[in-house]
Design a protein around this motif. Structure first.
Motif: not given
Length: 70
Positions: A3-21
């Motif tokens: 039910d989330l917008s594609p922008l929010i889904v993309s933002s959450r995916k980006l955060a997941e990928r950046l978190r381990p840096l």
């Protein structure tokens, strides 16, 4: 997340990928997509649902940011 917008889904995916840096020379690091997630997603809901002519990438671009026009 369906039910989330594609922008929010993309933002959450980006955060997941950046978190381990890890930055070895930085005393402190933070991820705005985590600590400011709620206001960021509210912004995306409010202003991200209509077509745009310009996209700014980055954090705190300031008042003298060049922009593109068609």
């Amino acid at each position: 997340m369906s039910d989330l917008s594609p922008l929010i889904v993309s933002s959450r995916k980006l955060a997941e990928r950046l978190r381990p840096l890890v930055f070895t020379k930085a005393s402190y690091t933070y991820l705005p997509l985590d600590y400011a997630r709620e206001p960021h997603e509210e912004y995306l809901r409010r202003f991200g649902s209509s077509p745009k002519r310009v996209v700014f990438l980055g954090m705190n671009p300031g008042s003298y940011v060049p922009f593109l026009q068609n």
